[in-house]
Structures are given as structure tokens and as C-alpha cells.
Enzyme design. Structure first.
Site, PDB file in Angstrom:
ATOM      1  N   ARG A 121       0.832  -1.220   0.000  1.00 49.62           N
ATOM      2  CA  ARG A 121       0.000   0.000   0.000  1.00 49.62           C
ATOM      3  C   ARG A 121       0.862   1.264   0.000  1.00 49.62           C
ATOM      4  O   ARG A 121       1.844   1.373   0.711  1.00 49.62           O
ATOM      5  CB  ARG A 121      -0.897   0.032   1.229  1.00 49.62           C
ATOM      6  CG  ARG A 121      -1.560   1.406   1.396  1.00 49.62           C
ATOM      7  CD  ARG A 121      -2.683   1.442   2.354  1.00 49.62           C
ATOM      8  NE  ARG A 121      -2.343   0.996   3.678  1.00 49.62           N
ATOM      9  CZ  ARG A 121      -3.242   0.764   4.629  1.00 49.62           C
ATOM     10  NH1 ARG A 121      -4.520   0.913   4.362  1.00 49.62           N
ATOM     11  NH2 ARG A 121      -2.871   0.366   5.816  1.00 49.62           N
ATOM     12  N   ARG A 127      -2.318  -5.875  14.293  1.00 49.92           N
ATOM     13  CA  ARG A 127      -3.589  -5.188  13.992  1.00 49.92           C
ATOM     14  C   ARG A 127      -4.678  -6.208  13.672  1.00 49.92           C
ATOM     15  O   ARG A 127      -5.841  -6.020  14.018  1.00 49.92           O
ATOM     16  CB  ARG A 127      -3.387  -4.218  12.820  1.00 49.92           C
ATOM     17  CG  ARG A 127      -2.648  -2.952  13.253  1.00 49.92           C
ATOM     18  CD  ARG A 127      -2.085  -2.179  12.075  1.00 49.92           C
ATOM     19  NE  ARG A 127      -3.077  -1.737  11.134  1.00 49.92           N
ATOM     20  CZ  ARG A 127      -2.820  -1.432   9.858  1.00 49.92           C
ATOM     21  NH1 ARG A 127      -1.587  -1.524   9.389  1.00 49.92           N
ATOM     22  NH2 ARG A 127      -3.787  -1.040   9.069  1.00 49.92           N
TER      23      ARG A 127
HETATM   24  P1  AP5 Z   1      -7.187   0.103   2.040  1.00 49.03           P
HETATM   25  O1  AP5 Z   1      -8.392   0.585   1.308  1.00 49.03           O
HETATM   26  O2  AP5 Z   1      -6.160   1.103   2.446  1.00 49.03           O
HETATM   27  O3  AP5 Z   1      -7.629  -0.821   3.285  1.00 49.03           O
HETATM   28  P2  AP5 Z   1      -8.315  -0.435   4.657  1.00 49.03           P
HETATM   29  O4  AP5 Z   1      -9.351  -1.463   4.940  1.00 49.03           O
HETATM   30  O5  AP5 Z   1      -8.748   1.002   4.666  1.00 49.03           O
HETATM   31  O6  AP5 Z   1      -7.079  -0.659   5.606  1.00 49.03           O
HETATM   32  P3  AP5 Z   1      -6.533   0.182   6.805  1.00 49.03           P
HETATM   33  O7  AP5 Z   1      -5.177  -0.393   7.108  1.00 49.03           O
HETATM   34  O8  AP5 Z   1      -6.571   1.668   6.529  1.00 49.03           O
HETATM   35  O9  AP5 Z   1      -7.526  -0.162   7.901  1.00 49.03           O
HETATM   36  P4  AP5 Z   1      -7.318  -0.041   9.376  1.00 49.03           P
HETATM   37  O10 AP5 Z   1      -8.692  -0.256   9.811  1.00 49.03           O
HETATM   38  O11 AP5 Z   1      -6.291  -0.934   9.972  1.00 49.03           O
HETATM   39  O12 AP5 Z   1      -6.639   1.411   9.540  1.00 49.03           O
HETATM   40  P5  AP5 Z   1      -7.226   2.816   9.998  1.00 49.03           P
HETATM   41  O13 AP5 Z   1      -6.588   3.859   9.178  1.00 49.03           O
HETATM   42  O14 AP5 Z   1      -8.696   2.788  10.142  1.00 49.03           O
HETATM   43  O15 AP5 Z   1      -6.509  -1.026   1.108  1.00 49.03           O
HETATM   44  C1  AP5 Z   1      -5.278  -1.624   1.482  1.00 49.03           C
HETATM   45  C2  AP5 Z   1      -4.413  -1.872   0.215  1.00 49.03           C
HETATM   46  O16 AP5 Z   1      -5.069  -2.833  -0.613  1.00 49.03           O
HETATM   47  C3  AP5 Z   1      -4.214  -0.614  -0.653  1.00 49.03           C
HETATM   48  O17 AP5 Z   1      -2.912  -0.611  -1.177  1.00 49.03           O
HETATM   49  C4  AP5 Z   1      -5.246  -0.787  -1.789  1.00 49.03           C
HETATM   50  O18 AP5 Z   1      -4.788  -0.175  -2.974  1.00 49.03           O
HETATM   51  C5  AP5 Z   1      -5.311  -2.300  -1.915  1.00 49.03           C
HETATM   52  N1  AP5 Z   1      -6.633  -2.777  -2.320  1.00 49.03           N
HETATM   53  C6  AP5 Z   1      -7.841  -2.334  -1.876  1.00 49.03           C
HETATM   54  N2  AP5 Z   1      -8.837  -3.029  -2.462  1.00 49.03           N
HETATM   55  C7  AP5 Z   1      -8.228  -3.936  -3.289  1.00 49.03           C
HETATM   56  C8  AP5 Z   1      -8.715  -4.957  -4.181  1.00 49.03           C
HETATM   57  N3  AP5 Z   1     -10.028  -5.172  -4.352  1.00 49.03           N
HETATM   58  N4  AP5 Z   1      -7.800  -5.695  -4.826  1.00 49.03           N
HETATM   59  C9  AP5 Z   1      -6.479  -5.478  -4.664  1.00 49.03           C
HETATM   60  N5  AP5 Z   1      -5.957  -4.534  -3.861  1.00 49.03           N
HETATM   61  C10 AP5 Z   1      -6.828  -3.767  -3.177  1.00 49.03           C
HETATM   62  O19 AP5 Z   1      -6.647   2.876  11.503  1.00 49.03           O
HETATM   63  C11 AP5 Z   1      -5.275   3.015  11.752  1.00 49.03           C
HETATM   64  C12 AP5 Z   1      -5.055   3.098  13.254  1.00 49.03           C
HETATM   65  O20 AP5 Z   1      -5.746   4.266  13.778  1.00 49.03           O
HETATM   66  C13 AP5 Z   1      -5.603   1.930  14.080  1.00 49.03           C
HETATM   67  O21 AP5 Z   1      -4.684   0.844  14.137  1.00 49.03           O
HETATM   68  C14 AP5 Z   1      -5.802   2.619  15.438  1.00 49.03           C
HETATM   69  O22 AP5 Z   1      -4.581   2.749  16.147  1.00 49.03           O
HETATM   70  C15 AP5 Z   1      -6.304   3.995  15.056  1.00 49.03           C
HETATM   71  N6  AP5 Z   1      -7.769   4.052  14.962  1.00 49.03           N
HETATM   72  C16 AP5 Z   1      -8.515   4.297  13.853  1.00 49.03           C
HETATM   73  N7  AP5 Z   1      -9.820   4.268  14.141  1.00 49.03           N
HETATM   74  C17 AP5 Z   1      -9.928   4.006  15.461  1.00 49.03           C
HETATM   75  C18 AP5 Z   1     -11.028   3.826  16.339  1.00 49.03           C
HETATM   76  N8  AP5 Z   1     -12.307   3.916  15.917  1.00 49.03           N
HETATM   77  N9  AP5 Z   1     -10.772   3.568  17.651  1.00 49.03           N
HETATM   78  C19 AP5 Z   1      -9.503   3.472  18.100  1.00 49.03           C
HETATM   79  N10 AP5 Z   1      -8.420   3.612  17.308  1.00 49.03           N
HETATM   80  C20 AP5 Z   1      -8.621   3.877  15.999  1.00 49.03           C
END
Ligand code: AP5
Length: 216
Positions: A127, A170
Site C-alpha cells: 500500500r 492489527r
Molecule cells: P485500504 O483501502 O487502504 O484498506 P483499509 O481497509 O482502509 O485498511 P486500513 O489499514 O486503513 O484499515 P485499518 O482499519 O487498519 O486502519 P485505519 O486507518 O482505520 O486497502 C489496502 C491496500 O489494498 C491498498 O494498497 C489498496 O490499494 C489495496 N486494495 C484495496 N482493495 C483492493 C482490491 N479489491 N484488490 C487489490 N488490492 C486492493 O486505523 C489506523 C489506526 O488508527 C488503528 O490501528 C488505530 O490505532 C487507530 N484508529 C482508527 N480508528 C480508530 C477507532 N475507531 N478507535 C480506536 N483507534 C482507531
């Protein structure tokens, strides 16, 4: 429409959120993006969040909930929103339900993006995110040979929490704390699962097919 996207890290929530929100003309509200903007800006919230994010742990509920409450109170969220990454546990879901109820509102739909762990690790290892417009890319699937965003020309970066051991942690946090939301929302009868494997456009098509019956 008031919509939540649930799914493990790398399921494609951020990728799909940008297309779904644009199709529905509602704001995409990603708690991860808001935390990362605060980390980049060096704010107190960012400094606090970074210690949890770098480990792959959840930021404490009270901090996250206050941030979401403020964001949902903004003008552009009054006619609907797409939440990406919130709620992340049942306690957050209950507070979101009560918050919306106080405002005379409720969620319309929760979409679960379903994908297995090996695919998640493969996706996150490749990513790259645009530092300017936030667009998400993949080095292999999008055939990205340079570090420039094709959409706006901004520089692409790799997230600090995309190292393999952090990704594995994670995924454990997801199984322990976030996966119970699937049965929570199934019991509320607003959960629909979407197969998140295959080309991005195909997943968007499936997601929009799932959303359509819930649109007013
Ligand atoms: P992408 O779309 O980036 O995936 P994602 O599901 O958004 O993954 P994240 O890692 O962002 O989710 P997350 O929930 O761990 O992180 P967040 O930012 O919320 O896709 C991933 C890759 O795959 C990309 O390269 C894309 O191009 C590729 N791809 C997508 N679809 C595809 C397909 N169909 N085929 C092939 N490739 C594909 O959270 C980060 C951190 O923030 C957490 O760990 C936590 O510490 C904190 N946090 C966030 N929200 C909270 C909350 N509500 N409470 C407490 N802590 C929080």
C-alpha cells in the site's frame, strides 16, 4: 444515508469509502485519516494517537469518541455520512447509537468487507498513500513504478503501521475487539456482508448493489 464500513485492516475500507462516498454525495469520515492528519500536524491529539497507532493498538475510546462527535456535528455530515474505521469495538458502537439517537437519527446500514488474512498482508505490504490528496494505491495491483500520485501528482508514502509484524498485531486486535461488531450489527438487522476480493471496481459494484435497497 448513514453508513458504516467494517472490515479487517487492508480489507479495502479506505479504497471503497472514497468511491462509495462520492457515489452517494456524502462525506467520508475516516478516524484513521483524522488521526494521521493530527500526527502529521504535530498536534497533542496526534502525539497521543501515534503511540497507539505505531503499535497497532486502538487509540483510547474517550479520545476517539470525542473526535467523532465533533466531526459528526459539522455541517457537511448533517444529511448523511460514511464512517470508515469507526466504531471499532462494541463500546464505541453503543455510544454512536446513543449519540445518533439523541439527535433523532440512526444508522441505515453497516457494510462488512470480507477478505482473508493472507490477502490483507499482501495488500498492506504494497500500500502507498498520497500525501497530498489521500488517494490509496498499491505498488503491484496499480503497477506503481514511481512514488507520484497519478491523480494529483503528490508524493506517495508508506504508512508506519504497515510493517508485517504490526499488521499481524492489527489483525489480532481486529479479531478480539472489532469482529464482535459483526454479530452486534447483525442482531440490529442492519449488517450486510460484501465479498471484498477481486478488482476494486468489482467490489465497488457489489457494495453499491448492497447499498441500493437501503437508500431512501
Ligand atoms: P485500504 O483501502 O487502504 O484498506 P483499509 O481497509 O482502509 O485498511 P486500513 O489499514 O486503513 O484499515 P485499518 O482499519 O487498519 O486502519 P485505519 O486507518 O482505520 O486497502 C489496502 C491496500 O489494498 C491498498 O494498497 C489498496 O490499494 C489495496 N486494495 C484495496 N482493495 C483492493 C482490491 N479489491 N484488490 C487489490 N488490492 C486492493 O486505523 C489506523 C489506526 O488508527 C488503528 O490501528 C488505530 O490505532 C487507530 N484508529 C482508527 N480508528 C480508530 C477507532 N475507531 N478507535 C480506536 N483507534 C482507531
Amino acid at each position: 444515508m448513514r453508513l458504516v464500513l467494517v472490515g479487517p485492516p487492508g480489507a479495502g475500507k479506505g479504497t471503497q469509502a472514497q468511491f462509495i462516498a462520492s457515489n452517494l454525495s456524502i462525506p467520508k469520515i475516516s478516524t484513521g485519516d483524522i488521526f494521521r492528519a493530527n500526527v502529521s500536524g504535530g498536534t497533542d491529539l496526534g502525539k497521543l494517537a501515534k503511540t497507539y497507532m505505531d503499535r497497532g493498538d486502538l487509540v483510547p475510546d474517550e479520545v476517539t469518541i470525542a473526535m467523532v462527535r465533533d466531526r459528526l456535528s459539522e455541517d457537511d455530515a448533517q444529511d448523511g455520512f460514511l464512517l470508515d474505521g469507526f466504531p471499532r469495538n462494541v463500546a464505541q458502537a453503543e455510544i454512536l447509537r446513543d449519540m445518533l439517537k439523541d439527535w433523532g437519527l440512526a444508522l441505515d446500514l453497516v457494510l462488512e468487507l470480507v477478505v482473508d488474512d493472507d490477502e490483507v498482508v499482501r495488500r498492506l505490504a504494497g500500500r502507498r498513500t498520497c500525501s497530498q490528496c489521500g488517494r490509496i494505491w498499491h505498488v503491484d495491483f496499480d503497477d506503481k513504478k514511481d512514488d507520484r500520485c497519478d491523480a494529483c501528482g503528490g508524493t506517495l508514502f508508506q504508512r508506519d503501521d504497515d510493517k508485517e509484524e504490526t499488521v499481524r498485531h492489527r489483525l489480532e486486535v481486529y479479531q478480539q475487539q472489532t469482529a464482535p461488531l459483526v454479530s452486534y450489527y447483525a442482531a440490529e438487522q442492519i449488517l450486510v456482508g460484501v465479498d471484498a476480493t477481486g478488482p476494486v471496481e468489482e467490489v465497488t459494484r457489489r457494495a453499491m448493489d448492497a447499498i441500493r435497497p437501503y437508500m431512501a
